[in-house]
Design a protein around this motif. Structure first.
Motif, PDB file in Angstrom:
ATOM      1  N   ALA A 252       0.818  -1.226   0.000  1.00 38.04           N
ATOM      2  CA  ALA A 252       0.000   0.000   0.000  1.00 38.04           C
ATOM      3  C   ALA A 252       0.849   1.273   0.000  1.00 38.04           C
ATOM      4  O   ALA A 252       0.514   2.243  -0.682  1.00 38.04           O
ATOM      5  CB  ALA A 252      -0.951  -0.013   1.184  1.00 38.04           C
ATOM      6  N   SER A 253       1.971   1.270   0.742  1.00 37.35           N
ATOM      7  CA  SER A 253       2.752   2.505   0.798  1.00 37.35           C
ATOM      8  C   SER A 253       3.450   2.761  -0.547  1.00 37.35           C
ATOM      9  O   SER A 253       3.589   3.911  -0.972  1.00 37.35           O
ATOM     10  CB  SER A 253       3.756   2.471   1.956  1.00 37.35           C
ATOM     11  OG  SER A 253       4.678   1.441   1.734  1.00 37.35           O
ATOM     12  N   TYR A 254       3.878   1.684  -1.221  1.00 34.30           N
ATOM     13  CA  TYR A 254       4.470   1.882  -2.556  1.00 34.30           C
ATOM     14  C   TYR A 254       3.410   2.326  -3.557  1.00 34.30           C
ATOM     15  O   TYR A 254       3.664   3.131  -4.443  1.00 34.30           O
ATOM     16  CB  TYR A 254       5.151   0.602  -3.044  1.00 34.30           C
ATOM     17  CG  TYR A 254       6.290   0.192  -2.148  1.00 34.30           C
ATOM     18  CD1 TYR A 254       7.354   1.066  -1.930  1.00 34.30           C
ATOM     19  CD2 TYR A 254       6.285  -1.031  -1.489  1.00 34.30           C
ATOM     20  CE1 TYR A 254       8.377   0.722  -1.081  1.00 34.30           C
ATOM     21  CE2 TYR A 254       7.320  -1.387  -0.642  1.00 34.30           C
ATOM     22  CZ  TYR A 254       8.365  -0.507  -0.432  1.00 34.30           C
ATOM     23  OH  TYR A 254       9.378  -0.848   0.407  1.00 34.30           O
ATOM     24  N   VAL A 255       2.226   1.769  -3.408  1.00 32.77           N
ATOM     25  CA  VAL A 255       1.132   2.137  -4.300  1.00 32.77           C
ATOM     26  C   VAL A 255       0.807   3.624  -4.139  1.00 32.77           C
ATOM     27  O   VAL A 255       0.607   4.345  -5.119  1.00 32.77           O
ATOM     28  CB  VAL A 255      -0.103   1.246  -4.032  1.00 32.77           C
ATOM     29  CG1 VAL A 255      -1.354   1.847  -4.634  1.00 32.77           C
ATOM     30  CG2 VAL A 255       0.140  -0.160  -4.582  1.00 32.77           C
ATOM     31  N   ASP A 256       0.825   4.101  -2.884  1.00 30.58           N
ATOM     32  CA  ASP A 256       0.580   5.526  -2.657  1.00 30.58           C
ATOM     33  C   ASP A 256       1.656   6.385  -3.305  1.00 30.58           C
ATOM     34  O   ASP A 256       1.359   7.382  -3.954  1.00 30.58           O
ATOM     35  CB  ASP A 256       0.533   5.828  -1.150  1.00 30.58           C
ATOM     36  CG  ASP A 256      -0.819   5.465  -0.559  1.00 30.58           C
ATOM     37  OD1 ASP A 256      -1.770   5.247  -1.344  1.00 30.58           O
ATOM     38  OD2 ASP A 256      -0.925   5.381   0.679  1.00 30.58           O
ATOM     39  N   ALA A 257       2.918   5.983  -3.121  1.00 29.41           N
ATOM     40  CA  ALA A 257       4.021   6.800  -3.637  1.00 29.41           C
ATOM     41  C   ALA A 257       4.040   6.813  -5.169  1.00 29.41           C
ATOM     42  O   ALA A 257       4.134   7.874  -5.789  1.00 29.41           O
ATOM     43  CB  ALA A 257       5.342   6.278  -3.089  1.00 29.41           C
ATOM     44  N   ARG A 258       3.949   5.644  -5.768  1.00 30.91           N
ATOM     45  CA  ARG A 258       3.967   5.585  -7.238  1.00 30.91           C
ATOM     46  C   ARG A 258       2.664   6.152  -7.810  1.00 30.91           C
ATOM     47  O   ARG A 258       2.665   6.754  -8.885  1.00 30.91           O
ATOM     48  CB  ARG A 258       4.174   4.147  -7.730  1.00 30.91           C
ATOM     49  CG  ARG A 258       5.489   3.523  -7.299  1.00 30.91           C
ATOM     50  CD  ARG A 258       6.657   4.201  -7.971  1.00 30.91           C
ATOM     51  NE  ARG A 258       7.933   3.684  -7.501  1.00 30.91           N
ATOM     52  CZ  ARG A 258       9.084   4.318  -7.622  1.00 30.91           C
ATOM     53  NH1 ARG A 258       9.134   5.523  -8.185  1.00 30.91           N
ATOM     54  NH2 ARG A 258      10.197   3.792  -7.188  1.00 30.91           N
ATOM     55  N   GLY A 259       1.589   5.934  -7.098  1.00 32.36           N
ATOM     56  CA  GLY A 259       0.295   6.480  -7.517  1.00 32.36           C
ATOM     57  C   GLY A 259       0.348   8.002  -7.565  1.00 32.36           C
ATOM     58  O   GLY A 259      -0.191   8.636  -8.471  1.00 32.36           O
ATOM     59  N   GLU A 260       1.066   8.575  -6.591  1.00 28.72           N
ATOM     60  CA  GLU A 260       1.253  10.023  -6.553  1.00 28.72           C
ATOM     61  C   GLU A 260       1.951  10.502  -7.844  1.00 28.72           C
ATOM     62  O   GLU A 260       1.527  11.485  -8.459  1.00 28.72           O
ATOM     63  CB  GLU A 260       2.088  10.372  -5.310  1.00 28.72           C
ATOM     64  CG  GLU A 260       2.561  11.805  -5.193  1.00 28.72           C
ATOM     65  CD  GLU A 260       1.467  12.756  -4.730  1.00 28.72           C
ATOM     66  OE1 GLU A 260       0.457  12.276  -4.162  1.00 28.72           O
ATOM     67  OE2 GLU A 260       1.622  13.978  -4.957  1.00 28.72           O
ATOM     68  N   GLU A 261       2.984   9.783  -8.263  1.00 25.36           N
ATOM     69  CA  GLU A 261       3.702  10.174  -9.490  1.00 25.36           C
ATOM     70  C   GLU A 261       2.753  10.158 -10.703  1.00 25.36           C
ATOM     71  O   GLU A 261       2.780  11.061 -11.533  1.00 25.36           O
ATOM     72  CB  GLU A 261       4.834   9.182  -9.807  1.00 25.36           C
ATOM     73  CG  GLU A 261       6.059   9.329  -8.937  1.00 25.36           C
ATOM     74  CD  GLU A 261       7.102   8.247  -9.270  1.00 25.36           C
ATOM     75  OE1 GLU A 261       7.425   8.064 -10.458  1.00 25.36           O
ATOM     76  OE2 GLU A 261       7.571   7.570  -8.333  1.00 25.36           O
ATOM     77  N   ILE A 262       1.948   9.103 -10.759  1.00 25.09           N
ATOM     78  CA  ILE A 262       1.022   8.998 -11.901  1.00 25.09           C
ATOM     79  C   ILE A 262      -0.040  10.097 -11.812  1.00 25.09           C
ATOM     80  O   ILE A 262      -0.352  10.758 -12.803  1.00 25.09           O
ATOM     81  CB  ILE A 262       0.376   7.590 -11.942  1.00 25.09           C
ATOM     82  CG1 ILE A 262       1.465   6.537 -12.171  1.00 25.09           C
ATOM     83  CG2 ILE A 262      -0.703   7.507 -13.033  1.00 25.09           C
ATOM     84  CD1 ILE A 262       1.002   5.097 -12.013  1.00 25.09           C
ATOM     85  N   ALA A 263      -0.546  10.321 -10.602  1.00 25.21           N
ATOM     86  CA  ALA A 263      -1.582  11.339 -10.414  1.00 25.21           C
ATOM     87  C   ALA A 263      -1.066  12.724 -10.812  1.00 25.21           C
ATOM     88  O   ALA A 263      -1.759  13.487 -11.500  1.00 25.21           O
ATOM     89  CB  ALA A 263      -2.054  11.347  -8.959  1.00 25.21           C
ATOM     90  N   VAL A 264       0.162  13.029 -10.413  1.00 21.49           N
ATOM     91  CA  VAL A 264       0.725  14.337 -10.758  1.00 21.49           C
ATOM     92  C   VAL A 264       0.835  14.473 -12.285  1.00 21.49           C
ATOM     93  O   VAL A 264       0.515  15.517 -12.853  1.00 21.49           O
ATOM     94  CB  VAL A 264       2.104  14.552 -10.070  1.00 21.49           C
ATOM     95  CG1 VAL A 264       2.841  15.736 -10.661  1.00 21.49           C
ATOM     96  CG2 VAL A 264       1.924  14.720  -8.569  1.00 21.49           C
ATOM     97  N   GLY A 265       1.266  13.401 -12.938  1.00 18.69           N
ATOM     98  CA  GLY A 265       1.370  13.420 -14.399  1.00 18.69           C
ATOM     99  C   GLY A 265       0.024  13.669 -15.064  1.00 18.69           C
ATOM    100  O   GLY A 265      -0.082  14.460 -16.004  1.00 18.69           O
ATOM    101  N   VAL A 266      -0.994  13.008 -14.552  1.00 20.43           N
ATOM    102  CA  VAL A 266      -2.341  13.168 -15.117  1.00 20.43           C
ATOM    103  C   VAL A 266      -2.835  14.592 -14.871  1.00 20.43           C
ATOM    104  O   VAL A 266      -3.363  15.261 -15.767  1.00 20.43           O
ATOM    105  CB  VAL A 266      -3.324  12.144 -14.491  1.00 20.43           C
ATOM    106  CG1 VAL A 266      -4.768  12.455 -14.884  1.00 20.43           C
ATOM    107  CG2 VAL A 266      -2.953  10.717 -14.894  1.00 20.43           C
TER     108      VAL A 266
END
Ligand SMILES: Nc1ncnc2c1ncn2[C@@H]1O[C@H](COP(=O)(O)OP(=O)(O)OP(=O)(O)O)[C@@H](O)[C@H]1O
Ligand SMILES: [Mg+2]
Length: 350
Positions: A252-266
């Motif tokens: 979950a913590s990796y998903v949050d961190a990498r998810g943040e990168e994708i979210a910022v890109g979007v």
């Protein structure tokens, strides 16, 4: 619209997606009243043979493509494939209103102002987005790709014993499959995030038109490496965790961190669009696809970060599928990976 090749009346089209993790082939029969998916097959590519979309080892990739076609019993030698990445530009531009044939004469000159590549070595195509409007200016979707990229794709296929009937652009093929399967999502600003092994393609659609694309250097490989490096998991065990076949308390913590990168890109892509078109319309929904859309918790992480609904795109939501196509593979597991290959096979080659 395509960089190379002609659309036409071929009965079946073979779409080939050369991913950095997995090669996919989809075959669509166009002879009936609606397109029908008749075959899909996938195979893994050796690690590092393709890095961030660039084919580093054409010999290995060509061999893998041959193996895929023979294992799946695909006999056709003509395929539809696509290029993407930083050597391809998709941009909505305005130019003086004129007929398509006249626009074709001047598009190279127009493109010069918008494309940061050496124009002598570029393949171009375009589409008039508002052909029946009246103003002095018209909106045109411009696509430009470095010729080198198109040439290297053609020679890779030749090495695999194949020919390209069409070389498309990733973003358009994805859009093509999306449009057929999610017609209810063609209003307002919608993002499609195709989260692959190494790259996430972000595609922003405005009222159903793919007006902006961005590639982010994030994919399932990063998730896997996080677990390997920081938690000491083997590559196989990490892969099981990111595909939801095993659990790990720290995913979950990796998903949050990498998810943040994708979210910022979007978010940046959507914000850029809003500034460029001076529209106020914010992002209303995100669709995910690719192997990354299967990482447990990632869609939820994106949704709570972006504050819009996030759901998985499904290339066989509405597309007709012949019996037994998904007999050998679980459709829920594989379908999210097939958006691009299905979009390619939806093209009818000449
Ligand atoms: N059913 C599945 N089979 C294989 N891999 C899967 C599956 N589900 C998720 N994955 C993960 O997704 C990755 C492949 O995703 P995808 O096919 O979208 O990437 P790709 O197109 O090969 O890469 P890229 O687009 O970045 O070049 C695999 O490397 C794996 O980590
Ligand atoms: Mg991919």
């Amino acid at each position: 619209m395509a960089l190379f090749g002609l659309l036409g009346g071929k009965k079946t089209s073979v779409g080939l997606d050369i991913g950095s993790g997995i090669l996919k082939v989809a075959v669509i029969d166009h002879s009936g009243s609606e397109p029908e998916l008749v075959k899909v097959a996938t195979t893994e590519v050796a690690a590092d043979a393709i890095v961030e979309g660039e084919v580093m080892d054409p010999g290995i990739v060509a061999e893998a493509i041959r193996g895929l076609f023979s294992a799946a019993g695909v006999k056709q030698k003509q395929v539809v494939t696509a290029v993407g990445g930083r050597d391809v530009i998709v941009k909505k531009i305005q130019m003086d209103r004129m007929k398509e044939a006249d626009a074709r004469e001047v598009i190279r000159w127009e493109a010069e102002q918008h494309v940061p590549f050496d124009m002598a070595n570029v393949e171009l195509d375009f589409q008039i987005l508002d052909p029946s409007a009246e103003g002095l200016q018209m909106n045109v979707l411009l696509v430009a790709a470095k010729r080198e990229l198109v040439d290297s794709r053609t020679s890779l296929l030749a090495e695999a014993g194949l020919r390209a009937s069409i070389i498309d652009v990733d973003a358009f093929a994805i859009h093509n499959a999306f449009e057929l399967n999610h017609p209810d999502a063609l209003q307002g600003v919608v993002a499609i995030a195709n989260i692959g092994h190494e790259i996430t393609n972000v595609n922003i659609l405005e009222d159903g038109v793919p007006v902006l694309t961005r590639d982010l250097s994030v994919g399932t490989r990063r998730f896997r490496e996080d677990l390997q490096r920081e938690k000491g998991l083997s590559a196989e065990d990490s892969e099981k965790v990111i595909q939801g076949q095993a659990q790990h308390p720290d995913l979950a913590s990796y998903v949050d961190a990498r998810g943040e990168e994708i979210a910022v890109g979007v978010e940046r892509a959507a914000a850029f669009l809003a500034t460029a078109s001076r529209s106020a319309g914010g992002l209303s929904r995100v669709y995910t696809a690719g192997g990354g859309s299967r990482v447990p918790g990632l869609n939820d992480a994106l949704s709570s970060r972006l504050k819009v609904p996030v759901e998985q795109a499904n290339p066989v939501q509405r597309l007709k599928v012949r019996d037994a196509v998904f007999d050998a593979v679980a459709v829920d597991e594989v379908a999210p990976l097939l958006l691009l290959s299905v979009g390619l096979a939806l093209r009818r080659a000449a």
